[in-house]
Design an enzyme around this catalytic site. Sequence first.
Site: not given
Ligand code: COA
Length: 164
Positions: A44, A131, A93
Amino acid sequence: MNKIAVYPGTFDPITNGHIDIIQRSGYLFDKLTIAVNDNQNPAKPYLFNTRERVEMIKKALLPSLNVEVESFKGLLVSYAEKKGAKFIIRGLRALSDFEYEFQMYLMNKKLNSELEIIYFMTNQQYSHLSSSIIKEIAKLGGDTSNFVPSVVEKKLLEKFSVNS
Ligand code: COA
């Protein structure tokens, strides 16, 4: 005891759906840190670098004494421990989010059983947002003004006018 929470995400870019979660959760905690993921994910690739993602969030939010924005590298649980946070916020969502979120929940709980992970159901008005979809609309010249804060809309226009 202060109630400290972390709301982690990639926020590439932040959308009105994320802002809604921040506003609703901000009331419940003494301190809320919006934590922007600075780990690279080859599956990603980011459109915006970490500094841009942090800056957009700071500009999109009204100044608030109990909300801060930072980036983090490494494991989320380690970052939450460093911040003294006992709570992690995530948004849900649709049913399709559940499987991924449940897996992350179980893994984070295994890594630190004392953390409580709290899920906010999206406001129906934002349930279709992501996103990726915002980036696709912007790339194809569509209007994103109803879906993202104006600072993000401007940055998307800049990004895609440079790239086109
Ligand atoms: N409204 C609109 N969109 C939303 C939303 C909301 N309320 N909540 C989530 N989304 C969407 C985002 O736009 C995004 O869309 P995309 O997939 O098209 O980009 C998607 O949902 C998820 O994005 P986001 O909420 O930014 O979170 P993420 O899933 O990318 O985040 C982390 C993941 C950072 C929390 C996770 O990877 C992490 O903890 N990383 C650190 C490393 C780690 O600890 N790893 C072990 C985890 S067990």
